[in-house]
Design a protein around this motif. Structure first.
Motif, PDB file in Angstrom:
ATOM      1  N   GLU A  52     -60.561  64.753  -4.481  1.00  0.00           N
ATOM      2  CA  GLU A  52     -59.302  64.759  -3.731  1.00  0.00           C
ATOM      3  C   GLU A  52     -58.207  63.911  -4.387  1.00  0.00           C
ATOM      4  OE1 GLU A  52     -57.399  63.573   0.586  1.00  0.00           O
ATOM      5  OE2 GLU A  52     -59.331  62.747  -0.067  1.00  0.00           O
ATOM      6  N   PRO A  53     -58.449  62.643  -4.767  1.00  0.00           N
ATOM      7  CA  PRO A  53     -57.357  61.838  -5.329  1.00  0.00           C
ATOM      8  C   PRO A  53     -56.693  62.447  -6.563  1.00  0.00           C
ATOM      9  CG  PRO A  53     -59.181  60.431  -4.683  1.00  0.00           C
ATOM     10  CD  PRO A  53     -59.671  61.836  -4.568  1.00  0.00           C
ATOM     11  N   PRO A  54     -57.453  62.939  -7.560  1.00  0.00           N
ATOM     12  CA  PRO A  54     -56.768  63.548  -8.702  1.00  0.00           C
ATOM     13  C   PRO A  54     -56.012  64.820  -8.331  1.00  0.00           C
ATOM     14  CG  PRO A  54     -59.146  63.806  -8.903  1.00  0.00           C
ATOM     15  CD  PRO A  54     -58.916  62.841  -7.809  1.00  0.00           C
ATOM     16  N   LEU A  73     -61.891  74.233  -5.115  1.00  0.00           N
ATOM     17  CA  LEU A  73     -61.121  73.837  -3.947  1.00  0.00           C
ATOM     18  C   LEU A  73     -59.888  73.051  -4.347  1.00  0.00           C
ATOM     19  CD1 LEU A  73     -64.025  72.912  -1.533  1.00  0.00           C
ATOM     20  CD2 LEU A  73     -62.410  74.775  -1.246  1.00  0.00           C
ATOM     21  N   ALA A  74     -60.060  72.202  -5.359  1.00  0.00           N
ATOM     22  CA  ALA A  74     -58.897  71.456  -5.850  1.00  0.00           C
ATOM     23  C   ALA A  74     -57.845  72.408  -6.400  1.00  0.00           C
ATOM     24  CB  ALA A  74     -59.329  70.473  -6.933  1.00  0.00           C
ATOM     25  N   ALA A  75     -58.305  73.451  -7.078  1.00  0.00           N
ATOM     26  CA  ALA A  75     -57.361  74.433  -7.602  1.00  0.00           C
ATOM     27  C   ALA A  75     -56.632  75.163  -6.480  1.00  0.00           C
ATOM     28  CB  ALA A  75     -58.106  75.441  -8.484  1.00  0.00           C
ATOM     29  N   ALA A 126     -48.576  65.720  -6.643  1.00  0.00           N
ATOM     30  CA  ALA A 126     -47.397  64.851  -6.622  1.00  0.00           C
ATOM     31  C   ALA A 126     -46.553  65.057  -7.876  1.00  0.00           C
ATOM     32  CB  ALA A 126     -47.829  63.392  -6.501  1.00  0.00           C
ATOM     33  N   TYR A 127     -47.208  65.158  -9.038  1.00  0.00           N
ATOM     34  CA  TYR A 127     -46.472  65.379 -10.283  1.00  0.00           C
ATOM     35  C   TYR A 127     -45.765  66.738 -10.262  1.00  0.00           C
ATOM     36  CZ  TYR A 127     -49.053  61.388 -12.191  1.00  0.00           C
ATOM     37  OH  TYR A 127     -49.570  60.138 -12.398  1.00  0.00           O
TER      38      TYR A 127
END
Length: 331
Positions: free
Chosen positions: A306-308, A7-9, A314-315
């Protein structure tokens, strides 16, 4: 944990894509469909003019297809413009062109075409041609909704294909992260660029394109820096509508440059401006809904992921915006 990583991906995929498309996105503010004008000169003679954006000097001029009862009656004139080839020719038509087909099959291979039909003593018609629908029927009495449909579609297309505006909206969504607050901020962004766009269109304001493009890139870097700071208090989190409105004024100059490329229909300028901006707003709301939905799913499945994921996003946004900023300053 594996599901969370997937999901992060997914969350990052839409954001990292721009980082791998720098060369094509460095001028992502441009909206440059083919522009075709079919203008009546007298009872039987018409003027067919078109502008074809090109990516290389070696490109060849393609030709629109006039109605089947028309034939070339003058010398073809071809000249080069700014990153475009421009063609024009007079044609003679046997009888009325109403209900006849006019198209641009060879011109819409790589993008859309905006067709304007300008008959004598009657309303101007506007048609949007695409690769799937490369022809349009010239109406005897044009529908009032033609301009609205065409420019609404162009507005949606511009926000979804214009990576600089899109990354600004995505960064704003990730930074504010609250549904209605994001919608209000995005609406403030739309209101601001609508004001600037109208001011430029009617000749009350104007800025050179290079500093405008640099400021648009700077707005993306600004949001990315705030997003990378984590959950701390930032100017955008305190006053999201104010930040969106302020930067939206500069984005409006970019939208004005896009509309300048395609032109506005005579006599229908207010309608075209309103529907173009409505299309931009609709496209923004689609992007906002998609990003919020992905983030909500990630929060429910694995809050720790979620935070990472957001920080990496952002980067990616910041690096892309920084590249655009330097490219637009030194190019």
């Amino acid at each position: 944990m594996r599901a969370a990583n997937c999901l992060a991906a997914l969350l990052l995929a839409a954001l990292l894509g721009a980082a791998f498309a720098w060369p094509d996105s460095a001028r992502a503010d441009e909206l440059r469909p083919v522009a075709i004008s079919f203008t009546q000169l007298d009872e039987n003679r018409w003027r067919l003019d078109w502008k074809q954006p090109v990516a290389s000097p070696a490109a060849r001029l393609a030709f629109p297809t006039p109605p089947d009862n028309c034939r070339m009656a003058g010398e073809l004139v071809v000249r080069s413009g700014a990153a475009a080839l421009i063609g024009g020719v007079e044609v003679e038509c046997d009888g009325s062109v109403a209900d006849r087909r006019i198209g641009a099959r060879d011109l819409v291979v790589a993008g859309d075409a905006l067709l304007r039909v300008v008959p004598l003593g009657r309303a101007v018609q506007t048609h949007r041609l695409t690769a799937s629908e490369p022809e349009a029927t010239i109406a005897g009495i044009p529908a009032a909704a033609q301009v609205w449909r065409s420019y609404f579609g162009l507005g949606v297309e511009h926000i979804l294909e214009g990576w600089d505006h899109l990354l600004f909206v995505i960064a704003l969504v990730l930074l504010v992260a609250r549904g209605w607050t994001v919608v209000k901020a995005a609406t403030a962004f739309t209101l601001a660029h609508s004001l600037t766009l109208a001011a430029v269109t009617f000749g009350y304001a104007g800025l050179p394109s290079r500093p405008v493009e640099a400021l648009i890139a700077l707005s993306i870097v600004f949001l990315a820096v705030e997003l990378a700071r984590g959950d701390g208090e930032t100017l955008t989190r305190r006053l999201p509508w104010a930040v969106a409105f302020g930067f939206g004024l500069f984005h409006g100059f970019g939208f004005a440059g896009a509309l300048r490329e395609i032109g506005l229909p005579e006599g229908e300028v207010p309608a075209a401006l309103v529907t173009f901006n409505l299309g931009v707003e609709a496209g923004q709301l689609l992007v906002i809904a998609a990003v919020l939905a992905l983030r909500r799913v990630l929060q429910r499945v694995s809050p720790h992921a979620e935070p990472p994921a957001v920080r990496l996003a952002a980067y990616a946004i910041g690096i892309t915006g920084s590249y655009w900023l330097f490219d637009r300053i030194i190019a």
